[in-house]
Design a protein around this motif. Structure first.
Motif, PDB file in Angstrom:
ATOM      1  N   PRO A  63       1.308   2.564 -10.560  1.00 19.31           N
ATOM      2  CA  PRO A  63       0.009   2.810  -9.914  1.00 19.31           C
ATOM      3  C   PRO A  63      -0.629   1.516  -9.433  1.00 19.31           C
ATOM      4  O   PRO A  63      -0.347   0.437  -9.946  1.00 19.31           O
ATOM      5  N   ILE A  64      -1.504   1.656  -8.455  1.00 19.88           N
ATOM      6  CA  ILE A  64      -2.200   0.499  -7.878  1.00 19.88           C
ATOM      7  C   ILE A  64      -3.607   0.421  -8.484  1.00 19.88           C
ATOM      8  O   ILE A  64      -4.356   1.397  -8.482  1.00 19.88           O
ATOM      9  N   THR A  65      -3.960  -0.735  -8.991  1.00 27.96           N
ATOM     10  CA  THR A  65      -5.299  -0.989  -9.524  1.00 27.96           C
ATOM     11  C   THR A  65      -6.158  -1.578  -8.418  1.00 27.96           C
ATOM     12  O   THR A  65      -5.824  -2.625  -7.856  1.00 27.96           O
ATOM     13  N   THR A  66      -7.256  -0.876  -8.106  1.00 24.61           N
ATOM     14  CA  THR A  66      -8.117  -1.319  -6.995  1.00 24.61           C
ATOM     15  C   THR A  66      -9.341  -2.039  -7.544  1.00 24.61           C
ATOM     16  O   THR A  66      -9.891  -1.677  -8.594  1.00 24.61           O
ATOM     17  N   ILE A  67      -9.778  -3.037  -6.806  1.00 22.52           N
ATOM     18  CA  ILE A  67     -10.987  -3.782  -7.142  1.00 22.52           C
ATOM     19  C   ILE A  67     -11.942  -3.676  -5.963  1.00 22.52           C
ATOM     20  O   ILE A  67     -11.625  -4.125  -4.854  1.00 22.52           O
ATOM     21  N   GLU A  82       1.195   4.740  -5.096  1.00 22.23           N
ATOM     22  CA  GLU A  82       2.085   4.127  -6.075  1.00 22.23           C
ATOM     23  C   GLU A  82       3.144   3.303  -5.354  1.00 22.23           C
ATOM     24  O   GLU A  82       3.463   3.587  -4.192  1.00 22.23           O
ATOM     25  N   VAL A  83       3.695   2.300  -6.057  1.00 21.21           N
ATOM     26  CA  VAL A  83       4.710   1.427  -5.455  1.00 21.21           C
ATOM     27  C   VAL A  83       5.881   1.255  -6.417  1.00 21.21           C
ATOM     28  O   VAL A  83       5.801   1.628  -7.590  1.00 21.21           O
ATOM     29  N   MET A  84       6.954   0.677  -5.891  1.00 20.75           N
ATOM     30  CA  MET A  84       8.090   0.293  -6.714  1.00 20.75           C
ATOM     31  C   MET A  84       8.081  -1.231  -6.831  1.00 20.75           C
ATOM     32  O   MET A  84       7.762  -1.938  -5.864  1.00 20.75           O
ATOM     33  N   ILE A  85       8.444  -1.706  -8.028  1.00 20.69           N
ATOM     34  CA  ILE A  85       8.556  -3.153  -8.209  1.00 20.69           C
ATOM     35  C   ILE A  85       9.973  -3.489  -8.671  1.00 20.69           C
ATOM     36  O   ILE A  85      10.607  -2.729  -9.412  1.00 20.69           O
ATOM     37  N   LYS A  86      10.463  -4.620  -8.189  1.00 24.50           N
ATOM     38  CA  LYS A  86      11.800  -5.134  -8.559  1.00 24.50           C
ATOM     39  C   LYS A  86      11.581  -6.462  -9.272  1.00 24.50           C
ATOM     40  O   LYS A  86      10.916  -7.361  -8.740  1.00 24.50           O
ATOM     41  N   LEU A 106      -4.935  -4.299  -5.873  1.00 21.63           N
ATOM     42  CA  LEU A 106      -5.392  -4.282  -4.485  1.00 21.63           C
ATOM     43  C   LEU A 106      -6.848  -4.724  -4.498  1.00 21.63           C
ATOM     44  O   LEU A 106      -7.732  -3.995  -4.966  1.00 21.63           O
ATOM     45  N   ASP A 107      -7.120  -5.905  -4.001  1.00 20.24           N
ATOM     46  CA  ASP A 107      -8.463  -6.485  -4.031  1.00 20.24           C
ATOM     47  C   ASP A 107      -9.197  -6.152  -2.732  1.00 20.24           C
ATOM     48  O   ASP A 107      -8.828  -6.634  -1.652  1.00 20.24           O
ATOM     49  N   LEU A 108     -10.259  -5.307  -2.854  1.00 22.45           N
ATOM     50  CA  LEU A 108     -11.049  -4.894  -1.685  1.00 22.45           C
ATOM     51  C   LEU A 108     -12.445  -5.502  -1.718  1.00 22.45           C
ATOM     52  O   LEU A 108     -13.345  -5.006  -1.027  1.00 22.45           O
ATOM     53  N   SER A 109     -12.613  -6.522  -2.500  1.00 24.14           N
ATOM     54  CA  SER A 109     -13.949  -7.108  -2.686  1.00 24.14           C
ATOM     55  C   SER A 109     -14.572  -7.564  -1.377  1.00 24.14           C
ATOM     56  O   SER A 109     -15.800  -7.491  -1.204  1.00 24.14           O
ATOM     57  N   ASN A 110     -13.783  -8.004  -0.455  1.00 28.15           N
ATOM     58  CA  ASN A 110     -14.310  -8.543   0.803  1.00 28.15           C
ATOM     59  C   ASN A 110     -14.185  -7.572   1.961  1.00 28.15           C
ATOM     60  O   ASN A 110     -14.438  -7.938   3.116  1.00 28.15           O
ATOM     61  N   GLU A 111     -13.803  -6.321   1.661  1.00 27.91           N
ATOM     62  CA  GLU A 111     -13.615  -5.334   2.727  1.00 27.91           C
ATOM     63  C   GLU A 111     -14.881  -4.504   2.912  1.00 27.91           C
ATOM     64  O   GLU A 111     -15.635  -4.246   1.972  1.00 27.91           O
ATOM     65  N   LYS A 112     -15.114  -4.064   4.150  1.00 27.83           N
ATOM     66  CA  LYS A 112     -16.243  -3.207   4.490  1.00 27.83           C
ATOM     67  C   LYS A 112     -15.756  -1.769   4.625  1.00 27.83           C
ATOM     68  O   LYS A 112     -14.575  -1.483   4.526  1.00 27.83           O
ATOM     69  N   LEU A 121      -0.753  -6.388  -1.606  1.00 31.65           N
ATOM     70  CA  LEU A 121      -0.833  -6.123  -3.034  1.00 31.65           C
ATOM     71  C   LEU A 121      -0.453  -7.386  -3.803  1.00 31.65           C
ATOM     72  O   LEU A 121       0.290  -8.237  -3.304  1.00 31.65           O
ATOM     73  N   LYS A 122      -0.921  -7.483  -5.038  1.00 30.93           N
ATOM     74  CA  LYS A 122      -0.675  -8.660  -5.848  1.00 30.93           C
ATOM     75  C   LYS A 122      -0.261  -8.220  -7.253  1.00 30.93           C
ATOM     76  O   LYS A 122      -0.854  -7.310  -7.823  1.00 30.93           O
TER      77      LYS A 122
END
Length: 463
Positions: A63-67, A82-86, A106-112, A121-122
């Motif tokens: 799962p993706i954690t959003t901020i 959701e994503v896959m990681i290797k 997923l950092d959306l702090s600076n998004e409108k 993603l990070k």
């Protein structure tokens, strides 16, 4: 050969341990052994398969954690969610990773607000020496601005109170709340509702009621509430009714004084009782004000009594102000005499005074007397149940409130009652015997029917 064990061997071992050089060598050997064990725990032991060779590993459905600022924005969609990681690195390090120790952020702090494509993603929480590849490495996002709207709370009362009781209007605290929703949904929110049950209740019902948001079609919709519940009170009472309060007066001020005005501080009361009793009441009587011997203004604090079958009256007290002034006087010369209680089979005539009128002296407050007219005064003679003949009767005066009959108002009226001539009616075509009206049927008491006398102040009149 000397034995290694046994008495002689033990003695020899003791001699070794008493040698400090031997002890130092043993301590060094133990230290080296301990250090080797610790190193082996931290680093894989080299063997046929080299553990320093990168070993790939895949984790699906991460799962993706959003901020983002959840007080300002609503995250409408993240695609994919959701994503896959290797993972690449030491198998020992990879196997030591716990599922709750890492996340894809997923950092959306600076998004409108709006639609955004390809946001990166990070990976966070992975140990050093482990390389993380995210697939896909970027996602699409729809971010909406949150808006607020204030709505009243509507409480539905369910169930029926105990027999004879009635549920009143529910009161919610708070009475209004704010709803918060995405800008695309805020206009759909029409009301905030809750429910409370009063089944079998005989007294006030209080309860913490859960609230929900509804659209104009009555369908529940999602949104944020400034208060998830409200404290609701429902009064449970007997049936009640608001009716005018009628003030009754008894007695009169002495001669020379009159009541100018009587003013209660309330003009309606609420009465409680069985519904069938309330249905018969148009006004509430119970309060009497004694005007006897008043020569000056007077204030009263009076209890309002309970009438028959009335359980409660609110308020239960009334304040009354009575203003008393010096009387004014006036004589009304020709007040017609009204006869009541006549029998239609007899004739009733006034033989004295001539003209069938009386002279009425009146006493009242000046403001009341100035507005008084002849038609406001009634002189009444009651002939109920009187036989035929001549009768001397006193005329009773029916006067408006706070109006008194003056001195020498005792009027005597002479009334003569006589039988009407007998009448016979014939119908030649009718042989049933009902065609004759027998005059003898009227030989009983001439005035056996009684009409109700008018209400008001009564007195006697002077001819």
């Amino acid at each position: 050969k000397k034995p290694l064990f046994g008495r002689e061997g033990g003695i020899k071992m003791d001699k070794w341990l008493q040698n400090t050089n031997v002890v130092k060598v043993l301590a060094l050997a133990l230290g080296i052994l301990l250090w080797t064990v610790v190193r082996m725990a931290q680093s894989p032991i080299s063997g046929p398969v080299s553990t320093t060779t990168p070993q790939p590993d895949k984790i699906l459905g991460v799962p993706i954690t959003t901020i983002y600022d959840a007080n300002k924005y609503y995250l409408r969609a993240v695609t994919p969610s959701e994503v896959m990681i290797k993972l690449k690195g030491s198998s020992y390090l990879i196997n030591a990773i716990k599922p709750d120790s890492y996340k894809i952020v997923l950092d959306l702090s600076n998004e409108k607000s709006g639609s955004h494509q390809g946001l990166p993603l990070k990976a966070e929480g992975f140990p050093k020496g482990v390389t993380v590849e995210i697939s896909p490495a970027a996602v699409d996002v729809v971010l909406e601005e949150l808006q607020k709207k204030e709505l009243p709370i509507d409480i539905s009362v369910n169930g029926t109170p105990a027999k004879g009781y009635k549920a009143g209007q529910p009161v919610a605290t708070p009475s209004r709340v704010f709803v918060t929703a995405p800008s695309s949904q805020i206009d759909k929110m029409a009301s905030v509702k809750g429910e409370i049950d009063v089944t079998g209740a005989k007294g006030k019902v209080s309860k913490l009621v859960k609230l929900a948001i509804y659209d104009k079609n009555g369908k529940e919709v999602e949104g944020q509430l400034s208060s998830l519940a409200a404290e609701v009170e429902v009064p449970i009472t007997l049936p009640f009714k608001s009716v005018p309060l009628r003030m009754k007066t008894i007695g009169q001020p002495p001669a020379g004084y009159s009541v100018a005005v009587l003013t209660p501080n309330i003009d309606h009361v609420t009465i409680y009782g069985p519904q069938e009793v309330l249905d018969q009441i148009d006004f509430y009587n119970g309060v009497q004000v004694n005007l006897a011997n008043l020569q000056a203004d007077q204030n009263y604090e009076l209890n309002i009594p309970l009438e028959a079958n009335i359980e409660k009256v609110e308020p239960n007290q009334v304040s009354v102000q009575v203003k008393v002034v010096a009387s004014a006087f006036k004589v009304f010369e020709k007040i017609p005499i009204t006869i009541i209680g006549q029998n239609n089979d007899y004739s009733t005539a006034i033989t004295n005074p001539q003209g069938g009128t009386v002279r009425v002296p009146i006493e009242a407050a000046p403001a009341i007397l100035d507005k008084l007219k002849d038609q406001d005064i009634q002189a009444i003679v009651d002939v109920s149940n009187l036989p035929t003949g001549t009768h001397q009767l006193s005329a009773k005066l029916n006067l408006p409130q706070f109006v008194k009959a003056g001195k020498d108002s005792n009027a005597q009226v002479t009334v003569e009652i006589s039988a009407k001539p007998a009448k016979a009616a014939y119908n030649n075509n009718n042989t049933s015997g009902n065609n004759v009206q027998d005059a003898n049927n009227s030989s009983a008491s001439p005035n056996t029917s009684s009409s109700p006398s008018p209400t008001g102040t009564t007195g006697s009149a002077n001819p």
